[in-house]
Design a protein around this motif. Structure first.
Motif, PDB file in Angstrom:
ATOM      1  N   LEU A  15     -32.555  31.273   5.591  1.00 50.56           N
ATOM      2  CA  LEU A  15     -31.806  31.225   4.341  1.00 50.56           C
ATOM      3  C   LEU A  15     -32.708  31.561   3.159  1.00 50.56           C
ATOM      4  O   LEU A  15     -32.308  32.293   2.231  1.00 50.56           O
ATOM      5  CB  LEU A  15     -31.194  29.835   4.167  1.00 50.56           C
ATOM      6  N   MET A  16     -33.924  31.033   3.194  1.00 48.32           N
ATOM      7  CA  MET A  16     -34.880  31.364   2.125  1.00 48.32           C
ATOM      8  C   MET A  16     -35.222  32.849   2.137  1.00 48.32           C
ATOM      9  O   MET A  16     -35.311  33.494   1.080  1.00 48.32           O
ATOM     10  CB  MET A  16     -36.151  30.537   2.312  1.00 48.32           C
ATOM     11  N   LEU A  17     -35.406  33.407   3.300  1.00 50.60           N
ATOM     12  CA  LEU A  17     -35.717  34.833   3.394  1.00 50.60           C
ATOM     13  C   LEU A  17     -34.564  35.681   2.873  1.00 50.60           C
ATOM     14  O   LEU A  17     -34.773  36.650   2.122  1.00 50.60           O
ATOM     15  CB  LEU A  17     -36.033  35.197   4.842  1.00 50.60           C
ATOM     16  N   ALA A  18     -33.343  35.311   3.232  1.00 47.28           N
ATOM     17  CA  ALA A  18     -32.187  36.059   2.739  1.00 47.28           C
ATOM     18  C   ALA A  18     -32.055  35.935   1.224  1.00 47.28           C
ATOM     19  O   ALA A  18     -31.765  36.919   0.522  1.00 47.28           O
ATOM     20  CB  ALA A  18     -30.916  35.549   3.424  1.00 47.28           C
ATOM     21  N   GLY A  19     -32.283  34.718   0.690  1.00 44.28           N
ATOM     22  CA  GLY A  19     -32.213  34.545  -0.762  1.00 44.28           C
ATOM     23  C   GLY A  19     -33.288  35.325  -1.485  1.00 44.28           C
ATOM     24  O   GLY A  19     -33.039  35.931  -2.535  1.00 44.28           O
ATOM     25  N   PHE A  20     -34.493  35.299  -0.918  1.00 46.46           N
ATOM     26  CA  PHE A  20     -35.587  36.056  -1.537  1.00 46.46           C
ATOM     27  C   PHE A  20     -35.290  37.555  -1.542  1.00 46.46           C
ATOM     28  O   PHE A  20     -35.525  38.243  -2.558  1.00 46.46           O
ATOM     29  CB  PHE A  20     -36.884  35.770  -0.778  1.00 46.46           C
ATOM     30  N   LEU A  21     -34.780  38.068  -0.437  1.00 41.66           N
ATOM     31  CA  LEU A  21     -34.450  39.494  -0.397  1.00 41.66           C
ATOM     32  C   LEU A  21     -33.333  39.837  -1.378  1.00 41.66           C
ATOM     33  O   LEU A  21     -33.357  40.897  -2.019  1.00 41.66           O
ATOM     34  CB  LEU A  21     -34.040  39.888   1.024  1.00 41.66           C
ATOM     35  N   LEU A  22     -32.358  38.935  -1.524  1.00 45.71           N
ATOM     36  CA  LEU A  22     -31.272  39.190  -2.470  1.00 45.71           C
ATOM     37  C   LEU A  22     -31.788  39.199  -3.904  1.00 45.71           C
ATOM     38  O   LEU A  22     -31.438  40.087  -4.703  1.00 45.71           O
ATOM     39  CB  LEU A  22     -30.189  38.119  -2.292  1.00 45.71           C
ATOM     40  N   LEU A  23     -32.628  38.225  -4.243  1.00 45.47           N
ATOM     41  CA  LEU A  23     -33.190  38.192  -5.593  1.00 45.47           C
ATOM     42  C   LEU A  23     -34.099  39.394  -5.844  1.00 45.47           C
ATOM     43  O   LEU A  23     -34.128  39.948  -6.958  1.00 45.47           O
ATOM     44  CB  LEU A  23     -33.965  36.891  -5.790  1.00 45.47           C
ATOM     45  N   ALA A  24     -34.836  39.804  -4.814  1.00 40.87           N
ATOM     46  CA  ALA A  24     -35.686  40.985  -4.974  1.00 40.87           C
ATOM     47  C   ALA A  24     -34.848  42.227  -5.232  1.00 40.87           C
ATOM     48  O   ALA A  24     -35.205  43.083  -6.054  1.00 40.87           O
ATOM     49  CB  ALA A  24     -36.557  41.167  -3.729  1.00 40.87           C
ATOM     50  N   VAL A  62     -33.038  29.027  -7.944  1.00 43.51           N
ATOM     51  CA  VAL A  62     -32.143  29.450  -6.859  1.00 43.51           C
ATOM     52  C   VAL A  62     -32.823  29.285  -5.499  1.00 43.51           C
ATOM     53  O   VAL A  62     -32.221  28.780  -4.540  1.00 43.51           O
ATOM     54  CB  VAL A  62     -31.693  30.899  -7.073  1.00 43.51           C
ATOM     55  N   LEU A  63     -34.084  29.676  -5.404  1.00 49.16           N
ATOM     56  CA  LEU A  63     -34.797  29.531  -4.127  1.00 49.16           C
ATOM     57  C   LEU A  63     -34.979  28.061  -3.755  1.00 49.16           C
ATOM     58  O   LEU A  63     -34.885  27.698  -2.571  1.00 49.16           O
ATOM     59  CB  LEU A  63     -36.158  30.223  -4.220  1.00 49.16           C
ATOM     60  N   LEU A  64     -35.225  27.193  -4.740  1.00 51.84           N
ATOM     61  CA  LEU A  64     -35.372  25.772  -4.461  1.00 51.84           C
ATOM     62  C   LEU A  64     -34.058  25.184  -3.950  1.00 51.84           C
ATOM     63  O   LEU A  64     -34.045  24.394  -2.995  1.00 51.84           O
ATOM     64  CB  LEU A  64     -35.835  25.041  -5.718  1.00 51.84           C
ATOM     65  N   VAL A  65     -32.951  25.580  -4.607  1.00 53.05           N
ATOM     66  CA  VAL A  65     -31.648  25.105  -4.151  1.00 53.05           C
ATOM     67  C   VAL A  65     -31.352  25.596  -2.740  1.00 53.05           C
ATOM     68  O   VAL A  65     -30.838  24.855  -1.896  1.00 53.05           O
ATOM     69  CB  VAL A  65     -30.548  25.550  -5.136  1.00 53.05           C
ATOM     70  N   LEU A  66     -31.685  26.846  -2.455  1.00 52.55           N
ATOM     71  CA  LEU A  66     -31.477  27.381  -1.110  1.00 52.55           C
ATOM     72  C   LEU A  66     -32.315  26.635  -0.082  1.00 52.55           C
ATOM     73  O   LEU A  66     -31.864  26.409   1.051  1.00 52.55           O
ATOM     74  CB  LEU A  66     -31.807  28.874  -1.076  1.00 52.55           C
ATOM     75  N   LEU A  67     -33.529  26.239  -0.461  1.00 51.59           N
ATOM     76  CA  LEU A  67     -34.380  25.496   0.458  1.00 51.59           C
ATOM     77  C   LEU A  67     -33.767  24.142   0.805  1.00 51.59           C
ATOM     78  O   LEU A  67     -33.711  23.736   1.977  1.00 51.59           O
ATOM     79  CB  LEU A  67     -35.767  25.320  -0.142  1.00 51.59           C
TER      80      LEU A  67
END
Length: 363
Positions: A15-24, A62-67
């Motif tokens: 989930l963190m990887l997907a969120g990071f890729l989306l934000l990137a 956003v990444l913290l919430v996803l974590l």
């Protein structure tokens, strides 16, 4: 780490990887399409520097919430997914402690866990039946072995207390009891050897074994006034020639002894099917109830109406035949006829690589 924790960390990591890729992807899009000077919008003229200051804290939140969501949601989802596995583990512990009557009976859709639970239930059912059969076998074997030993002890006590030398009748009775005990012991050894499958497999032609068994038992058939007919083609399988001959001999002997004296018949046939070979032994005789026929392959099971006076046996003939058949990955079926008599069918795997051929009869 437990499997549940590993799955939780895996869910959170994905989930963190997907969120990071989306934000990137969003950041790349903004950098590409937002110029340094934007026409004033609501009185604000943003540029890349201001965009960095505005985007970075929001992305971190956003990444913290996803974590957090990934850890909590992953823990809950992993627990729900592993719940069937926990039930299977509990059933395994119960089985290891000797409780074979417990069943998982897992509900839900037919997924991998359901298939595993159903397979485990099937294994428990077979183990339960096998253990119960072994317990009955041990009890019956103890009883059957104790009987001739007790008779022998009684006869010896009578002989010791008698002042005169033992007479011929006493010696004959001792001899008969001793022969019965030896036959029973040898039968138990045959069952044990076949059940362990400690034999080497060789190409075997069942039709030749059928001919050998009928020739060996022909004097017995003549004594009982029973006719024996053998027919069939080459039936190539693989296994122990000695055990398969024992199987065939037991079936033919059983068909001769449990028959109609003076007017009975026995028919032995072999044939080949696309997926295996078949040995059939049919005989006339008294009418058998289906429930009685179903129990005849159990150790020491006898139909009282089928026991002749001079050939009661030890009650292991069909049980040995079934054990040998199962040891060769085959099946043994008993089919009683409504008018009397029974057909025993043995199905064994076909050996296509044996190269067995029956020599042509001379003209």
């Amino acid at each position: 780490m437990s499997v549940r924790l590993k799955l939780t960390l895996s869910y959170a990591g994905f989930l963190m990887l997907a969120g990071f890729l989306l934000l990137a992807a969003v950041w790349v899009f903004l950098l590409r399409y937002v110029p340094d000077e934007w026409p004033a919008l609501l009185g604000i003229a943003p540029n890349r520097q201001l965009l960095v200051h505005a985007f970075t804290p929001a992305a971190a939140i956003v990444l913290l919430v996803l974590l957090v969501l990934g850890l909590l949601g992953g823990w809950v989802l992993a627990g729900r997914m592993l719940a069937p596995l926990a039930r299977i583990t509990d059933a395994t512990r119960l089985a290891a402690n000797g409780s074979l009557a417990h069943r998982i009976r897992l509900g839900g859709p037919p997924d991998e866990f359901r298939e595993l639970a159903d397979a485990f239930d099937t294994m428990l059912s077979r183990l339960d039946a096998h253990v119960a059969e072994q317990q009955r076998f041990a009890a019956n074997a103890s009883h059957e072995l104790r009987t001739p030993l007790a008779i022998t002890k009684t006869l010896l006590d009578v002989a010791r207390s008698s002042p005169s030398p033992p007479d011929r009748e006493l010696l004959d009775r001792l001899h008969a009891v001793n022969v019965r005990a030896i036959d029973l012991t040898e039968a138990l050894l045959v069952m044990s050897r076949a059940g362990r499958r400690t034999f080497e497999r060789e190409p075997v032609d069942l039709s030749l074994l059928a001919e050998e068994a009928t020739e060996t038992l022909l004097p017995l058939a003549e004594k009982h006034g029973v006719t024996v007919e053998t027919r069939g083609d080459v039936a190539a399988t693989s296994g122990s020639p000695a055990l398969l001959l024992q199987l065939t001999t037991n079936l033919v002997h059983n068909a001769i002894v449990h028959n109609l004296p003076g007017r009975g018949g026995v028919w032995v046939a072999t044939r080949t099917r696309p997926d295996g070979v078949v040995l059939e032994v049919e005989n006339t005789g008294e009418r058998l109830a289906p429930e009685l026929a179903a129990r005849l392959t159990e150790p020491f099971a006898r139909g009282t109406s089928r026991i002749s006076a001079d050939h009661a046996g030890v009650g292991l003939g069909l049980a040995i035949a079934r054990t040998i058949t199962e040891a060769h990955d085959g099946t043994l079926t008993l089919t009683p006829y409504p008018a009397g008599g029974i057909r025993v069918t043995v199905e064994l795997p076909l050996d296509r690589s044996s190269g067995i051929r029956r020599a042509a009869a001379p003209a």
